[in-house]
Design a protein around this motif. Structure first.
Motif, PDB file in Angstrom:
ATOM      1  N   VAL A 178     115.534  55.509  27.540  1.00  0.00           N
ATOM      2  CA  VAL A 178     114.473  54.989  28.391  1.00  0.00           C
ATOM      3  C   VAL A 178     114.936  53.708  29.066  1.00  0.00           C
ATOM      4  CG1 VAL A 178     113.410  53.721  26.482  1.00  0.00           C
ATOM      5  CG2 VAL A 178     112.018  54.346  28.451  1.00  0.00           C
ATOM      6  N   GLN A 179     114.456  53.513  30.300  1.00  0.00           N
ATOM      7  CA  GLN A 179     114.746  52.315  31.067  1.00  0.00           C
ATOM      8  C   GLN A 179     113.434  51.701  31.515  1.00  0.00           C
ATOM      9  OE1 GLN A 179     117.192  52.920  34.551  1.00  0.00           O
ATOM     10  NE2 GLN A 179     116.644  50.937  35.440  1.00  0.00           N
ATOM     11  N   PHE A 180     113.304  50.384  31.315  1.00  0.00           N
ATOM     12  CA  PHE A 180     112.140  49.629  31.755  1.00  0.00           C
ATOM     13  C   PHE A 180     112.534  48.676  32.880  1.00  0.00           C
ATOM     14  CE2 PHE A 180     108.851  50.454  28.630  1.00  0.00           C
ATOM     15  CZ  PHE A 180     109.547  50.873  27.505  1.00  0.00           C
ATOM     16  N   GLN A 181     111.642  48.518  33.818  1.00  0.00           N
ATOM     17  CA  GLN A 181     111.715  47.439  34.775  1.00  0.00           C
ATOM     18  C   GLN A 181     110.448  46.630  34.550  1.00  0.00           C
ATOM     19  OE1 GLN A 181     114.159  46.477  36.668  1.00  0.00           O
ATOM     20  NE2 GLN A 181     113.033  44.765  37.562  1.00  0.00           N
ATOM     21  N   ASP A 182     110.644  45.406  34.020  1.00  0.00           N
ATOM     22  CA  ASP A 182     109.506  44.624  33.529  1.00  0.00           C
ATOM     23  C   ASP A 182     108.747  45.465  32.500  1.00  0.00           C
ATOM     24  OD1 ASP A 182     109.370  43.541  36.888  1.00  0.00           O
ATOM     25  OD2 ASP A 182     110.036  42.311  35.190  1.00  0.00           O
ATOM     26  N   GLU A 183     107.465  45.675  32.670  1.00  0.00           N
ATOM     27  CA  GLU A 183     106.724  46.436  31.657  1.00  0.00           C
ATOM     28  C   GLU A 183     106.618  47.928  31.996  1.00  0.00           C
ATOM     29  OE1 GLU A 183     105.570  44.141  33.622  1.00  0.00           O
ATOM     30  OE2 GLU A 183     103.797  44.899  34.696  1.00  0.00           O
ATOM     31  N   ASP A 230     112.450  57.870  31.713  1.00  0.00           N
ATOM     32  CA  ASP A 230     112.364  58.309  30.311  1.00  0.00           C
ATOM     33  C   ASP A 230     112.608  59.811  30.231  1.00  0.00           C
ATOM     34  OD1 ASP A 230     108.698  58.416  29.872  1.00  0.00           O
ATOM     35  OD2 ASP A 230     110.030  59.312  31.366  1.00  0.00           O
ATOM     36  N   SER A 231     113.401  60.311  31.149  1.00  0.00           N
ATOM     37  CA  SER A 231     113.623  61.756  31.234  1.00  0.00           C
ATOM     38  C   SER A 231     114.341  62.312  30.013  1.00  0.00           C
ATOM     39  CB  SER A 231     114.414  62.087  32.511  1.00  0.00           C
ATOM     40  OG  SER A 231     115.649  61.393  32.528  1.00  0.00           O
ATOM     41  N   GLN A 232     115.110  61.479  29.311  1.00  0.00           N
ATOM     42  CA  GLN A 232     115.839  61.954  28.133  1.00  0.00           C
ATOM     43  C   GLN A 232     115.165  61.556  26.829  1.00  0.00           C
ATOM     44  OE1 GLN A 232     118.521  64.018  28.517  1.00  0.00           O
ATOM     45  NE2 GLN A 232     117.911  63.874  30.658  1.00  0.00           N
ATOM     46  N   PHE A 243     109.147  60.440  20.089  1.00  0.00           N
ATOM     47  CA  PHE A 243     109.619  59.102  20.448  1.00  0.00           C
ATOM     48  C   PHE A 243     108.626  58.439  21.405  1.00  0.00           C
ATOM     49  CE2 PHE A 243     114.263  58.785  19.295  1.00  0.00           C
ATOM     50  CZ  PHE A 243     114.352  59.995  18.636  1.00  0.00           C
ATOM     51  N   SER A 244     108.461  57.139  21.220  1.00  0.00           N
ATOM     52  CA  SER A 244     107.691  56.361  22.181  1.00  0.00           C
ATOM     53  C   SER A 244     108.341  54.998  22.333  1.00  0.00           C
ATOM     54  CB  SER A 244     106.236  56.210  21.731  1.00  0.00           C
ATOM     55  OG  SER A 244     106.172  55.477  20.521  1.00  0.00           O
ATOM     56  N   ALA A 245     108.176  54.412  23.502  1.00  0.00           N
ATOM     57  CA  ALA A 245     108.748  53.090  23.764  1.00  0.00           C
ATOM     58  C   ALA A 245     107.753  52.284  24.575  1.00  0.00           C
ATOM     59  CB  ALA A 245     110.071  53.218  24.521  1.00  0.00           C
ATOM     60  N   GLU A 246     107.704  51.015  24.274  1.00  0.00           N
ATOM     61  CA  GLU A 246     106.816  50.153  25.034  1.00  0.00           C
ATOM     62  C   GLU A 246     107.428  48.783  25.244  1.00  0.00           C
ATOM     63  OE1 GLU A 246     103.210  50.116  22.771  1.00  0.00           O
ATOM     64  OE2 GLU A 246     103.949  48.640  21.341  1.00  0.00           O
ATOM     65  N   ARG A 247     106.957  48.150  26.301  1.00  0.00           N
ATOM     66  CA  ARG A 247     107.396  46.795  26.634  1.00  0.00           C
ATOM     67  C   ARG A 247     106.179  46.121  27.269  1.00  0.00           C
ATOM     68  NH1 ARG A 247     112.105  44.803  30.890  1.00  0.00           N
ATOM     69  NH2 ARG A 247     112.572  42.822  29.824  1.00  0.00           N
ATOM     70  N   LEU A 248     105.223  45.841  26.436  1.00  0.00           N
ATOM     71  CA  LEU A 248     103.878  45.507  26.898  1.00  0.00           C
ATOM     72  C   LEU A 248     103.822  44.306  27.825  1.00  0.00           C
ATOM     73  CD1 LEU A 248     101.847  46.245  23.657  1.00  0.00           C
ATOM     74  CD2 LEU A 248     102.045  47.642  25.732  1.00  0.00           C
ATOM     75  N   LYS A 249     104.534  43.253  27.503  1.00  0.00           N
ATOM     76  CA  LYS A 249     104.480  42.032  28.311  1.00  0.00           C
ATOM     77  C   LYS A 249     105.739  41.860  29.159  1.00  0.00           C
ATOM     78  CE  LYS A 249     101.375  39.658  25.127  1.00  0.00           C
ATOM     79  NZ  LYS A 249     101.144  38.450  24.288  1.00  0.00           N
ATOM     80  N   GLY A 250     106.530  42.916  29.227  1.00  0.00           N
ATOM     81  CA  GLY A 250     107.727  42.847  30.049  1.00  0.00           C
ATOM     82  C   GLY A 250     108.818  41.981  29.468  1.00  0.00           C
ATOM     83  N   VAL A 251     108.739  41.714  28.157  1.00  0.00           N
ATOM     84  CA  VAL A 251     109.785  40.903  27.529  1.00  0.00           C
ATOM     85  C   VAL A 251     110.451  41.753  26.450  1.00  0.00           C
ATOM     86  CG1 VAL A 251     110.327  38.750  26.345  1.00  0.00           C
ATOM     87  CG2 VAL A 251     108.524  38.798  28.069  1.00  0.00           C
TER      88      VAL A 251
END
Lengths: 115, 114
Positions: free
Chosen positions: A47-52, A57-59, A65-73
């Motif tokens: 998975v790739q995030f840009q900010d939040e 997440d194609s793979q 699986f789950s991924a999060e970056r709630l506050k972009g940090v």
């Protein structure tokens, strides 16, 4: 020099249990990546995030699986339930911006063993 | 889909000697980047060198240089005057213009022998 922080370094869990990994990128890095590296293979982007926001997440096996970056940090990658085939090194990387002019900085990774 | 192949799972060389790691890739694109990453036993992956496909001149970084053969889709890494600290896994990687997803090879484990 600033580094990408990951925890834990090692994790052993039984199959069907839940497990979570944490990553804190270099301060100011807007782009964050989670890679999985199976023993004897190269890293594969999960998975790739840009900010939040999730950019790719194609793979990512979204059934478990789950991924999060709630506050972009910082970011968390979760697996529930874990399977034997999930045993691998999970690498986090960050960059200032997406693209070729901003090099990736990798963390030391979390080695997951599922028994 | 792009693929990256590293046909040498393991290599070893005496300290101070020169070693060349091989990498081939498959792509139908014309504009892309190629990279060599190093992953020492401590596991933090670091960038060694990168090559833009549109540049004919081979990239060089101190003791590290590449031999980029675009027509043959070959991208080898040469390490000169090898040092004990060069012991690591080395990954070749490909990135397409407009797509920031790196595709890695399976790696070559390099051991420098004192």
């Amino acid at each position: 020099e600033a580094e990408v922080a990951q925890s834990p370094r090692y994790k052993i869990t039984e199959k069907s249990q839940a497990v979570a990994f944490w990553c804190d990128p270099i301060s100011g890095h807007a782009t964050l990546y989670w890679y999985r590296q199976i023993l004897g293979q190269g890293p594969e982007l999960l998975v790739q995030f840009q900010d939040e926001s999730v950019v790719d997440d194609s793979q990512l096996p979204k059934d478990r699986f789950s991924a999060e970056r709630l506050k972009g940090v910082d970011s968390t990658l979760k697996i529930q339930p874990a399977e034997l085939g999930d045993s691998a090194m999970y690498l986090c990387a960050s960059s200032l911006t997406p693209g070729l002019n901003s090099p990736l900085h990798f963390g030391n990774g979390t080695r997951l063993t599922v028994t | 889909a792009q693929t990256v192949t590293q046909s040498q799972p393991e290599m070893s060389v005496q300290e101070a000697e020169t070693v060349t790691l091989s990498c081939t890739y498959d792509t139908s694109e014309n504009n892309y980047y190629l990279f060599w990453y190093k992953q020492p036993p401590s596991r933090q992956m670091i960038l060694v060198i990168r090559q833009e496909a549109y540049k004919q001149q081979n990239a060089t970084e101190n003791r590290f240089s590449v031999n980029f053969q675009k027509a043959a889709k070959s991208f080898s890494l040469k390490i000169s005057d090898s040092q004990l600290g060069d012991t690591a896994m080395y990954f070749c990687a490909y990135l397409n213009f407009g797509n920031e997803k790196l595709t890695f090879g399976t790696g070559t484990r390099l051991t420098i022998i004192p």
